[in-house]
Motif scaffolding. Structure first.
Motif, PDB file in Angstrom:
ATOM      1  N   THR A  29       5.580  -9.329  -0.892  1.00 14.00           N
ATOM      2  CA  THR A  29       5.433  -9.228   0.451  1.00 14.00           C
ATOM      3  C   THR A  29       5.196 -10.639   1.095  1.00 14.00           C
ATOM      4  N   ILE A  30       4.321 -11.338   0.580  1.00 13.96           N
ATOM      5  CA  ILE A  30       3.935 -12.317   1.341  1.00 13.96           C
ATOM      6  C   ILE A  30       4.943 -13.735   1.580  1.00 13.96           C
ATOM      7  N   PRO A  31       5.997 -13.604   0.258  1.00 17.25           N
ATOM      8  CA  PRO A  31       7.018 -14.628   0.731  1.00 17.25           C
ATOM      9  C   PRO A  31       7.920 -14.219   1.704  1.00 17.25           C
ATOM     10  N   GLN A  32       7.898 -13.089   2.306  1.00 17.51           N
ATOM     11  CA  GLN A  32       8.502 -12.657   3.493  1.00 17.51           C
ATOM     12  C   GLN A  32       8.170 -13.213   4.814  1.00 17.51           C
ATOM     13  N   LEU A  33       7.155 -13.939   4.792  1.00 13.44           N
ATOM     14  CA  LEU A  33       6.726 -14.628   6.044  1.00 13.44           C
ATOM     15  C   LEU A  33       7.284 -15.814   6.484  1.00 13.44           C
ATOM     16  N   PRO A  34       7.225 -16.114   7.522  1.00 13.92           N
ATOM     17  CA  PRO A  34       7.952 -17.570   7.915  1.00 13.92           C
ATOM     18  C   PRO A  34       6.994 -18.617   7.146  1.00 13.92           C
ATOM     19  N   PRO A  90       7.251  -9.350  17.856  1.00 19.10           N
ATOM     20  CA  PRO A  90       8.830  -9.599  18.236  1.00 19.10           C
ATOM     21  C   PRO A  90       9.787  -9.140  17.481  1.00 19.10           C
ATOM     22  N   SER A  91      10.799  -8.574  17.912  1.00 14.14           N
ATOM     23  CA  SER A  91      11.888  -8.151  17.112  1.00 14.14           C
ATOM     24  C   SER A  91      12.650  -9.182  16.160  1.00 14.14           C
ATOM     25  N   HIS A  92      12.477 -10.294  16.657  1.00  5.55           N
ATOM     26  CA  HIS A  92      13.182 -11.415  15.985  1.00  5.55           C
ATOM     27  C   HIS A  92      12.355 -12.263  14.998  1.00  5.55           C
ATOM     28  N   GLU A  93      10.898 -11.773  14.988  1.00  2.00           N
ATOM     29  CA  GLU A  93      10.041 -12.241  13.693  1.00  2.00           C
ATOM     30  C   GLU A  93      10.273 -11.226  12.478  1.00  2.00           C
ATOM     31  N   THR A  94      11.589 -11.290  11.974  1.00  2.00           N
ATOM     32  CA  THR A  94      11.856 -10.292  11.157  1.00  2.00           C
ATOM     33  C   THR A  94      10.970 -10.481   9.790  1.00  2.00           C
ATOM     34  N   GLY A  95      10.571 -11.843   9.361  1.00  2.00           N
ATOM     35  CA  GLY A  95       9.793 -11.978   8.217  1.00  2.00           C
ATOM     36  C   GLY A  95       8.340 -11.231   8.509  1.00  2.00           C
ATOM     37  N   ILE A  96       7.816 -11.487   9.568  1.00  2.87           N
ATOM     38  CA  ILE A  96       6.424 -10.915   9.593  1.00  2.87           C
ATOM     39  C   ILE A  96       6.625  -9.312   9.860  1.00  2.87           C
ATOM     40  N   THR A 135      12.465   1.468   0.252  1.00  4.51           N
ATOM     41  CA  THR A 135      11.519   0.852   1.405  1.00  4.51           C
ATOM     42  C   THR A 135      12.106  -0.543   1.796  1.00  4.51           C
ATOM     43  N   ILE A 136      12.399  -1.370   0.904  1.00  5.75           N
ATOM     44  CA  ILE A 136      12.964  -2.789   1.370  1.00  5.75           C
ATOM     45  C   ILE A 136      14.206  -2.537   2.231  1.00  5.75           C
ATOM     46  N   LEU A 137      15.362  -1.856   1.767  1.00  5.74           N
ATOM     47  CA  LEU A 137      16.446  -1.569   2.483  1.00  5.74           C
ATOM     48  C   LEU A 137      16.396  -0.916   3.554  1.00  5.74           C
ATOM     49  N   ALA A 138      15.717   0.007   3.817  1.00  2.00           N
ATOM     50  CA  ALA A 138      15.583   0.929   4.859  1.00  2.00           C
ATOM     51  C   ALA A 138      15.052  -0.194   5.843  1.00  2.00           C
ATOM     52  N   THR A 139      13.851  -0.840   5.670  1.00  5.42           N
ATOM     53  CA  THR A 139      13.296  -1.468   6.878  1.00  5.42           C
ATOM     54  C   THR A 139      14.031  -2.630   7.198  1.00  5.42           C
TER      55      THR A 139
END
Length: 366
Positions: free
Chosen positions: A37-42, A277-283, A323-327
């Motif tokens: 999960t952490i690598p998804q962050l900006p 914010p919706s554009h912060e997809t990574g967070i 879960t990953i796909l749905a989100t």
């Protein structure tokens, strides 16, 4: 054997890696979930959050070490707070602690303690506000956890508020730290800082309660129970009689009540995520993946209340992928997230039980 395992088996090889590579290898060794999960962050958040998790894992390692007495645990926790705050004496701390770790501590955590000085060096490369957030979290965790570790937990915690307090020390304060880091990263996120800080405590508690429920029997094998006795007193069961052979409808009813409470906290986790914010997809992905996996785990527990081992309620890799796909498909839309959460978790509510999942630590006597 993977490159990660080779590096962990030979701590000196880690010195050749960049800071981010170094932390990624350590994360893979101590937590596959957070390594995912952490690598998804900006990029600007990744290093600080990865470092924060490693710091928290060091506190966990101290608290879980069976060879340390309560007095030793308190000492090392106190010393570690100062190491994180000042950046000083990290080498001495590691040299003192490393030889005391037993074989029960996993090899990756042995390595983490050996390379602790570099982890601290990375901590003090961050901006002052980030260092303060990390140090505050470590201090709260390191001062709070020994309070519970020193208790006789064979028969559980006394009350639900005691469970709230324990969850705050081990997870709620981590939620607060993440909210602070997110707000420091983005002025847009910081507009909701007060509400995010409140909901972050509940977010952390929902995840921790899920882990407690999943690990009931693993903990019982160590003579520990984190369940609140007052909930089970009301249903007519004494936690002192709890064994993996327990087959008692009153115990299962108590579990259902706690699942309902955890569901309420996870609903607050959804509200927290929707404020981002919706554009912060990574967070958002970072939050939603944890939330989704917790909901699916609670569902498995609810469907298997007579389980006797954590493996029986552990979600599958396919569930993680789903879960990953749905989100990813719904993560930018608050309306779609509401629909997905309600559909997925509808069976977790407990109609005959009400408990206010307060989203502020102000309601916890620390």
């Amino acid at each position: 054997m993977s490159d990660t395992q080779l590096s962990l088996d030979n701590p000196k090889s880690l010195s050749k890696l960049s800071d981010d590579q170094f932390q990624a290898v350590l994360l893979e060794g101590v937590s596959r979930t957070f390594a995912l999960t952490i690598p998804q962050l900006p990029e600007k958040l990744y290093s600080a959050v990865a470092n924060a998790y490693l710091l928290c894992r060091i506190v966990d390692t101290i608290e879980d070490e069976i060879s340390l007495s309560p007095q030793q645990k308190k000492y090392f926790c106190s010393e570690f707070i100062q190491v994180v705050k000042t950046g000083n004496h990290a080498e001495l701390f590691a040299v003192d602690l490393a030889p005391l770790l037993s074989e029960q501590t996993i090899p990756a955590e042995h390595t983490l303690i050996h390379v602790l000085p570099r982890v601290i060096q990375i901590t003090h490369k961050f901006e002052p506000e980030q260092i303060e957030a990390l140090a505050c979290c470590v201090e709260t965790m390191a001062e709070g956890m020994p309070i519970f570790q020193a208790q006789d937990l064979h028969g559980g915690l006394a009350t639900l508020p005691d469970m709230d307090r324990y969850c705050y020390y081990v997870a709620g304060c981590v939620g607060e730290m993440l909210a602070k880091l997110f707000c420091h990263y983005s002025p847009e996120i910081a507009q909701h800082k007060d509400e995010l800080l409140k909901l972050s405590v509940s977010f952390g508690q929902g995840l921790q309660m899920t882990n407690i429920l999943k690990d009931i029997w693993d903990d019982a094998g160590r003579g520990v129970c984190w369940l609140p006795q007052d909930i089970f007193t009301e249903t007519g069961f004494d936690l002192k009689n709890l064994t993996p052979e327990t087959n008692n409808k009153n115990f299962r009813k108590g579990l259902e009540h706690l699942i309902g409470i955890a569901h309420g906290h996870l609903h607050n986790a959804l509200r927290y995520t929707q404020l981002l914010p919706s554009h912060e997809t990574g967070i958002r992905n970072f939050c939603l993946w944890a939330l989704g996996m917790a909901v699916l785990t609670l569902k498995k527990i609810k469907q298997n209340l007579d389980f006797t081992h954590s493996d029986q309620v552990k979600i599958t890799r396919n569930s993680v992928k789903a879960t990953i796909l749905a989100t990813r498909l719904t993560g930018r839309s608050n309306a779609m997230l509401n629909l997905l959460f309600n559909l997925t978790s509808r069976e977790l509510k407990t109609p005959d039980w009400t408990y206010s999942t307060q989203s502020s630590k102000d309601n916890i006597k620390l």
